[in-house]
Scaffold this motif. Structure first.
Motif, PDB file in Angstrom:
ATOM      1  N   PRO A  39      52.025  36.112  40.192  1.00 20.84           N
ATOM      2  CA  PRO A  39      53.218  36.451  39.413  1.00 20.84           C
ATOM      3  C   PRO A  39      53.169  36.035  37.935  1.00 20.84           C
ATOM      4  CG  PRO A  39      53.870  35.540  41.527  1.00 20.84           C
ATOM      5  CD  PRO A  39      52.384  35.360  41.418  1.00 20.84           C
ATOM      6  N   ARG A  40      52.581  34.885  37.650  1.00 23.02           N
ATOM      7  CA  ARG A  40      52.628  34.369  36.275  1.00 23.02           C
ATOM      8  C   ARG A  40      52.041  35.324  35.230  1.00 23.02           C
ATOM      9  NH1 ARG A  40      49.502  29.239  34.151  1.00 23.02           N
ATOM     10  NH2 ARG A  40      50.238  29.241  32.012  1.00 23.02           N
ATOM     11  N   PRO A  41      50.829  35.890  35.432  1.00 20.82           N
ATOM     12  CA  PRO A  41      50.304  36.815  34.418  1.00 20.82           C
ATOM     13  C   PRO A  41      50.818  38.251  34.525  1.00 20.82           C
ATOM     14  CG  PRO A  41      48.573  36.211  35.969  1.00 20.82           C
ATOM     15  CD  PRO A  41      49.815  35.486  36.387  1.00 20.82           C
ATOM     16  N   LEU A  42      51.632  38.547  35.547  1.00 19.43           N
ATOM     17  CA  LEU A  42      52.095  39.923  35.755  1.00 19.43           C
ATOM     18  C   LEU A  42      52.758  40.533  34.509  1.00 19.43           C
ATOM     19  CD1 LEU A  42      52.422  42.371  37.619  1.00 19.43           C
ATOM     20  CD2 LEU A  42      54.523  41.318  38.483  1.00 19.43           C
ATOM     21  N   PRO A  43      53.660  39.828  33.800  1.00 13.95           N
ATOM     22  CA  PRO A  43      54.271  40.444  32.614  1.00 13.95           C
ATOM     23  C   PRO A  43      53.255  40.864  31.550  1.00 13.95           C
ATOM     24  CG  PRO A  43      55.514  38.508  33.284  1.00 13.95           C
ATOM     25  CD  PRO A  43      54.256  38.520  34.103  1.00 13.95           C
ATOM     26  N   ILE A  44      52.202  40.096  31.389  1.00 10.42           N
ATOM     27  CA  ILE A  44      51.167  40.467  30.411  1.00 10.42           C
ATOM     28  C   ILE A  44      50.462  41.737  30.867  1.00 10.42           C
ATOM     29  CG2 ILE A  44      48.964  39.766  29.375  1.00 10.42           C
ATOM     30  CD1 ILE A  44      51.348  38.237  28.255  1.00 10.42           C
ATOM     31  N   TYR A  45      50.072  41.793  32.136  1.00  8.38           N
ATOM     32  CA  TYR A  45      49.390  42.986  32.636  1.00  8.38           C
ATOM     33  C   TYR A  45      50.293  44.220  32.566  1.00  8.38           C
ATOM     34  CZ  TYR A  45      45.573  40.033  34.228  1.00  8.38           C
ATOM     35  OH  TYR A  45      44.521  39.165  34.281  1.00  8.38           O
ATOM     36  N   ARG A  46      51.575  44.037  32.780  1.00  8.17           N
ATOM     37  CA  ARG A  46      52.497  45.181  32.647  1.00  8.17           C
ATOM     38  C   ARG A  46      52.503  45.696  31.213  1.00  8.17           C
ATOM     39  NH1 ARG A  46      57.553  45.436  36.551  1.00  8.17           N
ATOM     40  NH2 ARG A  46      56.481  44.870  38.452  1.00  8.17           N
ATOM     41  N   ARG A  47      52.361  44.787  30.265  1.00  7.58           N
ATOM     42  CA  ARG A  47      52.312  45.219  28.871  1.00  7.58           C
ATOM     43  C   ARG A  47      51.022  45.962  28.560  1.00  7.58           C
ATOM     44  NH1 ARG A  47      54.318  40.854  24.856  1.00  7.58           N
ATOM     45  NH2 ARG A  47      54.499  42.679  23.531  1.00  7.58           N
ATOM     46  N   PHE A  48      50.014  45.809  29.412  1.00  2.95           N
ATOM     47  CA  PHE A  48      48.793  46.599  29.294  1.00  2.95           C
ATOM     48  C   PHE A  48      48.898  47.879  30.114  1.00  2.95           C
ATOM     49  CE2 PHE A  48      46.989  42.721  27.608  1.00  2.95           C
ATOM     50  CZ  PHE A  48      46.084  43.188  26.685  1.00  2.95           C
ATOM     51  N   GLY A  49      50.098  48.176  30.590  1.00  3.08           N
ATOM     52  CA  GLY A  49      50.340  49.424  31.303  1.00  3.08           C
ATOM     53  C   GLY A  49      50.164  49.350  32.806  1.00  3.08           C
ATOM     54  N   ALA A  50      50.008  48.162  33.372  1.00  2.43           N
ATOM     55  CA  ALA A  50      49.794  48.046  34.818  1.00  2.43           C
ATOM     56  C   ALA A  50      51.034  48.451  35.595  1.00  2.43           C
ATOM     57  CB  ALA A  50      49.419  46.614  35.181  1.00  2.43           C
ATOM     58  N   GLU A  51      50.793  49.109  36.717  1.00  3.63           N
ATOM     59  CA  GLU A  51      51.847  49.441  37.674  1.00  3.63           C
ATOM     60  C   GLU A  51      51.600  48.629  38.934  1.00  3.63           C
ATOM     61  OE1 GLU A  51      52.415  53.743  38.321  1.00  3.63           O
ATOM     62  OE2 GLU A  51      50.792  53.923  36.848  1.00  3.63           O
ATOM     63  N   VAL A  52      52.654  48.076  39.507  1.00  2.00           N
ATOM     64  CA  VAL A  52      52.523  47.361  40.773  1.00  2.00           C
ATOM     65  C   VAL A  52      52.457  48.395  41.897  1.00  2.00           C
ATOM     66  CG1 VAL A  52      53.615  45.753  42.389  1.00  2.00           C
ATOM     67  CG2 VAL A  52      53.714  45.306  39.921  1.00  2.00           C
TER      68      VAL A  52
END
Length: 192
Positions: A148-161
């Motif tokens: 969970p901790r790095p998830l916001p950064i990866y979302r800013r790189f366009g990641a979809e869960v």
């Protein structure tokens, strides 16, 4: 690191995985980036840890990976990204995920790390160069896992869960990245 080293441009390259010294330097940087993980955490079972030598490696053989590194002016690896090109062994399977690597143009992102201080522009540039090279190989979709901790950064790189799992009291997410979207998604007002 000296101020002069910080000002010098970083050197991006594809790691020569047949060069034992280059692989050792990459694995030491990989270890430094993750060494503070809880000793009993899930990541301790995801990768091959050699704490005595200060090295860390994915369970996927290097012959099946494309490894990108960025070095500072002193030649130290500061950023790294490894991609599983074959899917023969799926690292994400250790968390119970099944990746749809049968989809044309799909690959597994094994690791993305920064060893040292976070630098916004440098990290975005590194990701973009890696994504462009992967597109050149015909890859458009990358799958990877995160806590969970790095998830916001990866979302800013366009990641979809794609999927979420609870394992031994820890949450893990399966993410999908579109390598054609190599830009950084600006943060929205009121959230990540």
């Amino acid at each position: 690191m000296s101020a002069r080293a910080e000002e010098a441009p970083a050197q991006w390259r594809i790691l020569d995985t047949d060069d034992a010294a280059a692989v050792a330097e990459y694995e030491r940087a990989f270890h430094r980036a993750f060494r503070d993980i809880r000793p009993d955490g899930l990541l301790r079972r995801l990768w091959h840890w050699d704490d005595a030598a200060g090295r860390l490696a994915s369970p996927v053989p290097y012959a099946e990976q494309r490894v990108y590194v960025e070095e500072d002016a002193a030649g130290q690896v500061r950023r790294g990204m490894a991609v599983n090109l074959t899917g023969r062994i799926q690292q994400a399977g250790r968390f119970g995920f099944t990746l749809p690597l049968h989809e044309p143009g799909s690959a597994e992102i094994l690791v993305f790390f920064i060893d040292g201080a976070w630098n916004f522009a440098g990290t975005v540039g590194f990701w973009a160069r890696c994504a462009a090279d992967l597109q050149g190989l015909g890859l458009v979709t990358g799958y990877g896992t995160t806590a969970p901790r790095p998830l916001p950064i990866y979302r800013r790189f366009g990641a979809e869960v794609v999927e979420r799992r609870e394992l031994e009291g820890e949450t893990r997410f399966l993410l999908r990245f579109d390598f054609r979207r190599s830009w950084f998604v600006p943060r929205r007002e009121g959230g990540a």
